[in-house]
Structures are given as C-alpha cells and as structure tokens.
Scaffold this motif. Structure first.
Motif, PDB file in Angstrom:
ATOM      1  N   HIS A 189       0.833  -1.206   0.000  1.00  0.00           N
ATOM      2  CA  HIS A 189       0.000   0.000   0.000  1.00  0.00           C
ATOM      3  C   HIS A 189       0.871   1.261   0.000  1.00  0.00           C
ATOM      4  N   LEU A 192       2.695   1.666  -3.484  1.00  0.00           N
ATOM      5  CA  LEU A 192       1.754   2.136  -4.494  1.00  0.00           C
ATOM      6  C   LEU A 192       1.404   3.608  -4.274  1.00  0.00           C
ATOM      7  N   ALA A 193       1.260   4.003  -3.016  1.00  0.00           N
ATOM      8  CA  ALA A 193       1.005   5.423  -2.727  1.00  0.00           C
ATOM      9  C   ALA A 193       2.175   6.287  -3.192  1.00  0.00           C
ATOM     10  N   ALA A 236      -1.554   2.639 -10.433  1.00  0.00           N
ATOM     11  CA  ALA A 236      -1.286   2.800  -9.001  1.00  0.00           C
ATOM     12  C   ALA A 236      -2.533   3.184  -8.226  1.00  0.00           C
ATOM     13  N   THR A 237      -3.360   4.068  -8.779  1.00  0.00           N
ATOM     14  CA  THR A 237      -4.569   4.465  -8.058  1.00  0.00           C
ATOM     15  C   THR A 237      -5.558   3.307  -7.944  1.00  0.00           C
ATOM     16  N   THR A 240      -4.010   0.791  -5.431  1.00  0.00           N
ATOM     17  CA  THR A 240      -4.004   1.331  -4.072  1.00  0.00           C
ATOM     18  C   THR A 240      -5.363   1.159  -3.410  1.00  0.00           C
ATOM     19  N   GLY A 338      -7.697   9.615  -2.197  1.00  0.00           N
ATOM     20  CA  GLY A 338      -7.422   8.470  -3.057  1.00  0.00           C
ATOM     21  C   GLY A 338      -8.461   8.312  -4.154  1.00  0.00           C
TER      22      GLY A 338
END
Length: 462
Positions: A189, A192-193, A236-237, A240, A338
């Motif tokens: 997590h 990815l952030a 990535a979003t 995540t 997010g």
C-alpha cells in the motif's frame, strides 16, 4: 511514570521528524521507477529522447534523494535520544531490520545511484541496470523499515524475557516477523502510494509546460513523459484502492479498536452500516450528524462479509482507545483523496486515449487540476501514515508497551531544545527541496530543437 509533557513533546518531535522525512521518501520511491523505465526504453530503442527524459527527471530525483538521506539519518538517532526505553525493550527485534536496511538496501541504493548519476557518460551500458538497482534499493529500504513498524503494529515471533529485573522482547522466529501480514499489506500500500506521488509529480510538471504552450521537441518530450506517468497513475490508483481494502481487513483483525476508530464505530455488531459522513464526539461516545448510511457496508469493508461482526469502540476500555477524532478524519481524508486521484487519472487517460494531447489542451481545467494536484498525494501519504500511527496509540508496541513507557528519562528543556533545532533544520531542507525542484522543473530540459514526431505520430512544430 515520566513527565507527560516530555511524552507529548517527544511524540511531537518524532512526528514532525517523520513527517518531514516522508516528504522526500514517496517521490524517491515513485520517481525512480519512471526514470528506470526511461533508461530501459533508451537502451532498447537508442532513441535520444528517452535518454534526455531520464537525465531531466533523474536530476529532479537526485535533488530529492540527496536531501532525503539527511532527514532519515537524524530521525533514527531519536530512538536513542528520545525513546531509549523503547530501544531497550525492542532492541532485539527492532535493530535487525534497521541494520539490514542500512547495510543492504541503503548501500545498494547509494552505490548504484553513484554509478548511475556520476558514471552515466563513462559507463553508458550500465545506465538502465543502475537505475533499476537504485529502484530495488529504495523498495528494499521500505521493506525493512516497514518490517520494524509492522511488528509495532502487530507483534509476532517473539517472547518476553527478564534480564536483570527488566522485561525485554526476545526474537524467537525471524521468519514470522518477516512474513507478518501487517508488513506486506502496509508495504504494498505504501509503495503504491509512492507511485501515485511520483506519477502525479511528472503529470503536474508536464501539464505546467503544456499550459505554457511548449512546442517542438519539448512538446514531444513532455508528451512522452506524460504518457508514461499517466499509465503509472491509473495502475497505481486502482491497485491502491484494492490493497487499501485488504489492509483495512487486516487492521480490523489485528487492531480492532483502530479499525473502529477509522469509521467512528461505537456500537459493534453484525451487519454494521457504513456512514458516508459522520462526526465523532469521543467525550459523548457517539457520532453526531451521521448521514447516508449504507446497510451492511461497514461489515463488508472490514470482514469481507456483509453480515460479519465488527467490534465497536465501546468494546474497549477508554484508556485503550486511540484518539478517535484524529484517526477518523485522517483516514477519511486519505480515502477521499485516493478516490479523487483515481477519478482524475482515469478521466485524463480517457481524454488522452480519445483525442491525444490536443484533447487535453482543449481542457485547460483538467490540465490545471493535474498541476495543482502535485502536493495532494504527499498530503494523502501523510494522512495514511498518521491514521496508522495515531491508530496504534496508546501503544508504542501494540498490546505490549505503552507510549508513555517508551520515552527517555530526559528533561523538558532538552526535548524543547532538540525540537526547535530539528524543526529549523528540517525547515531549511524543505525550503531548499521545494525551491530546487520548482526551479529546475519550471526551467525544463535543455534540448536541441529539431523537427520530430510526437508519440501519436503527428508532426510537432520545430
């Protein structure tokens, strides 16, 4: 029992230090991946544009990397100066991953950074390999630091021993510590952030130049950069959001009080609803202004079962609950940001796929949104870190050592002196980082203007 003011000031000092350090870390992890991809594309295609892209974005990475190293070193000193009782209690476990991080990950990262940055012209055949080794080092560094933090969140693989009348944690099973599920969900997590931070940084800088009306090879340069970053941002979003869900399920299993604080759940039970908006009032042990309840969603989010049982905050003694309001708001703001990143990334990808760069340029509001979004992933990363660390309170090591038991026997004056000094020192570094990144990002790459074609195959102006 230590002076409560010493505890509060020591927490404030470490929190500020970690927050300052975390300004540099996400961009370091996220940007180097894009640079490594650019180096690889140059290696495979021999297209000079990719080399120029790697040089430009690599220069921005180097600025952030060098300044970030300084903040990380001083942060680790605080375990001896401000948190000596914690270090004594946790030393047998905490020292191992930090030692591996320094001796393996940091030296791997630093060595290949030197080869890549200073030897790019002398050893061009090592450019791509060195960039990927730097990326590997940054990710390994994150792994070992989060291994230490994961134990604090969910202690496993240990036993309590007594030495000279003092109870200490003794490592019993290294692999149980290493494969702690808290470590791996948090690691994925967090990484990815960081990719979101890196990708939106490149998107924002690229759109700044689009809004300025860049043309010629610079237009092609930033279009290629934009396309690579947009691909990373979408992936990535999406990922995540998925890993965040499973991390939440894991927190509900290992830290049920923390999970209850995330959503402000006071009354536990089965089939718990999820409220889109609520304001927790800890003094009254309830929420006010609850609205838009979605039946069963609370249980589904934390147990993967709409009828699953979720514990409420009232199931725990008041002294064992985290600061509910802080945890609730940091968590919800993180989730909201997010979702915003996901929406913007997918919409920009759809626009670009539909009509290329021209379609984006006909949407100046979208370009401005991407530009102004640059700082928001940093804020989201801070909020996520805050939700995890405030959520663990009042424990330094969950269920084993309270934060009030972990501080050093120092005076208030000593902590105030170091707090002021570190805040000033870090403030200077942050100002320097922002100034240098802004200066070189606005300046853009120095390219020899020549006719060429954009990645869409359409001619670009010379």
């Amino acid at each position: 029992m230590p002076n409560q003011l010493v505890v509060d000031l020591s927490r404030l000092q470490f929190g500020l230090t970690a927050a300052f350090h975390f300004i540099f870390v996400p961009l370091t992890i996220g940007l180097i991946i894009l640079v490594a991809v650019m180096e690889t594309l140059y290696r495979r295609t021999k297209d000079e544009m990719y080399r120029e892209m790697a040089d430009f974005w690599g220069k921005l990475y180097a600025i952030n990397f060098v300044l970030g190293v300084v903040t990380g070193i001083t942060m680790e000193f605080q375990f001896g100066t401000n948190w000596s009782e914690y270090s004594k209690f946790m030393g047998d476990i905490f020292g191992i991953p930090l030692a591996i991080e320094a001796l393996l990950a940091f030296f791997l990262e630093s060595t290949f950074f030197g080869i890549w940055f200073f030897g790019r012209e002398r050893w061009p055949q090592l450019r791509a390999l060195s960039a990927w080794m730097v990326a590997l080092g940054t990710n390994l560094s994150a792994l070992w630091i989060i291994t230490a933090n994961g134990f604090m969140q969910h202690p496993v693989g240990y036993k309590i021993v007594e030495i000279d009348g003092r109870k200490l944690i003794h490592l019993e099973n290294f692999w149980e510590v290493f494969f702690n599920p808290n470590v791996w969900w948090m690691l994925v997590h967090t990484i990815l952030a960081s990719y979101i931070v890196g990708s939106f940084f490149v998107l924002g800088v690229s759109t700044y130049h689009f809004l300025k009306g860049v043309s010629g090879r610079k237009r092609e340069f930033f279009e290629r950069s934009f396309r690579l970053a947009l691909t990373m941002a979408v992936l990535a979003t999406l990922l995540t959001a998925v890993t965040g869900h499973f991390q939440g399920v894991n927190v509900a299993r290992t830290q049920p009080a923390t999970a209850a604080a995330f959503e402000g759940i006071w009354e536990g039970g089965k089939g718990v609803p999820f409220h889109l908006f609520s304001i927790p009032v800890p003094s009254q042990e309830k929420n006010i202004l609850e609205c838009c309840p979605i039946p069963y969603l609370g249980s589904l989010l934390y147990t993967n079962n709409p009828f699953g049982e979720v514990k409420g905050l009232k199931d725990f003694p008041a002294e064992d609950r985290p600061p509910v309001a802080v945890v609730t708001w940091t968590f919800r703001l993180m989730v909201g940001l997010g979702l915003y990143f996901l929406a913007v990334a997918v919409y920009a990808w759809w626009k670009y796929r539909k009509g290329g760069l021209e379609a984006l340029e006909r949407s100046p509001k979208l370009l401005k949104a991407l530009l102004y979004t640059i700082p928001l992933p940093y804020i989201a990363a801070w909020l996520g870190w805050g939700a995890a660390e405030f959520g663990r309170q009042p424990w330094a090591v969950y269920g084993l050592m309270r934060t009030s038991e972990a501080v050093s026997p120092v005076s208030v004056g000593d902590v105030v002196f170091s707090l002021v000094g570190l805040t000033f020192f870090y403030g200077v570094l942050i100002v320097a980082d922002i100034y240098l990144l802004s200066k070189f990002a606005k300046e853009g790459p120095h390219l020899e203007e020549a006719p060429g074609k954009g990645i869409s195959g359409r001619p670009v102006e010379a």
